[in-house]
Design an enzyme around this catalytic site. Structure first.
Site, PDB file in Angstrom:
ATOM      1  N   HIS A  79       4.069  -6.861  -1.654  1.00  0.00           N
ATOM      2  CA  HIS A  79       4.320  -5.716  -1.543  1.00  0.00           C
ATOM      3  C   HIS A  79       5.450  -5.612  -0.607  1.00  0.00           C
ATOM      4  CE1 HIS A  79       1.065  -3.325  -3.274  1.00  0.00           C
ATOM      5  NE2 HIS A  79       0.297  -4.159  -2.764  1.00  0.00           N
TER       6      HIS A  79
ATOM      7  N   CYS B  98       8.860  -3.995  -4.283  1.00  0.00           N
ATOM      8  CA  CYS B  98       9.666  -2.972  -3.915  1.00  0.00           C
ATOM      9  C   CYS B  98      10.394  -2.792  -2.559  1.00  0.00           C
ATOM     10  CB  CYS B  98       8.655  -1.437  -3.984  1.00  0.00           C
ATOM     11  SG  CYS B  98       7.703  -1.357  -5.577  1.00  0.00           S
TER      12      CYS B  98
END
Length: 270
Positions: free
Chosen positions: A84, A137
């Protein structure tokens, strides 16, 4: 002969005790780390692989510092991360972030600031080639745009509400850390290591997870074709980009001043 060291981090989840009950479950990040380590090993790198519970701040920084102590001019570091991405406000006021937000790698025990990554890279000797591949991301030249629509599943994005909740809890820690990192910069100024980054997406996009690999890592492995690829880093980036939809467009940028000969080298050349 030049030496190559690689560090590969893949987190299929994080410690829910450190993230307010959120475990950040993903499918393919450990596969990404293993596959990138296999690629690196075939190219002549020695490797360290840190999977899920081992992907802590201490273990990641320890692996990078060990590499910094071993590599000299002409050698190469390959750092890959799959997991993440997140963001925290940049409170230092030093204008190194145009949007006043620091990117983070969401490690197992806490978020790792982009300035911390830069600090570790600065510890390498001048002339060490540094290549970073980030499949998460918030991995473009800046972080993802606040308020962007968030898909329900399948993206490597720490949910914005969770980022806000955890930042509120840890605000004092991050502010102290950011001030400390700013003071550690040479001459009190923000500086960057000489490095090349190919990131999983642009500023306002998401890096997609998958069943076997993340979309970015899967495209990279396809382009690499078990070593059949023969272009330089720029053509490597373009070929990866061509295999992904417009909604996920990998970015290539450099920090410092990598020599043109580095950018023209075949990727993963030790």
């Amino acid at each position: 002969m030049p030496a190559g060291i690689s560090v590969h981090v893949g987190l299929n989840k994080v410690d829910p005790a450190r993230y307010e009950g959120w475990d950040g479950a993903l499918n393919a990040c450990e596969n990404d780390a293993r596959d990138m380590a296999a690629l690196a090993g075939a190219a002549g790198f020695s490797d360290t692989v840190l999977l899920t519970p081992d992907g802590t701040v201490d273990q990641v920084t320890g692996a990078l510092r060990e590499a910094a102590g071993s590599l000299g001019p002409g050698d190469i570091l390959l750092f890959t991360y799959s997991g993440h991405g997140g963001q925290v406000p940049d409170t230092t006021g030093d204008d190194d972030e145009a949007d006043s937000l620091d990117e983070t790698l969401v490690l197992y025990d806490r978020q790792f600031l982009d300035d911390e990554v830069n600090r570790e890279f600065r510890a390498f000797a001048d002339g060490v080639r540094i290549v970073a591949l980030l499949d998460c991301c918030h991995s473009g030249t800046a972080i993802e745009m606040p308020g962007a629509a968030t898909p329900e599943t399948g993206v490597r994005l720490m949910p914005p509400f969770r980022q806000q909740e955890i930042y509120a809890r840890d605000q004092g820690f991050f502010e102290d850390l950011q001030r400390s990192l700013a003071k550690d910069s040479p001459n009190g100024e923000t500086s960057q290591a000489t490095a090349l980054l190919i990131s999983g997406c642009q500023d306002n996009q998401f890096s997609l997870d998958g069943d076997a690999n993340g979309a970015f890592t899967g495209a990279l492995l396809e382009v690499w074709d078990s070593g059949a690829f023969r272009g330089g880093y720029r053509s490597f980036h373009r070929a990866i980009q061509s295999r992904l939809p417009a909604t996920q467009s990998p970015n290539l940028y450099t920090t410092g001043a990598p020599p043109p000969t580095f950018l023209r080298q075949r990727p993963f050349t030790v």
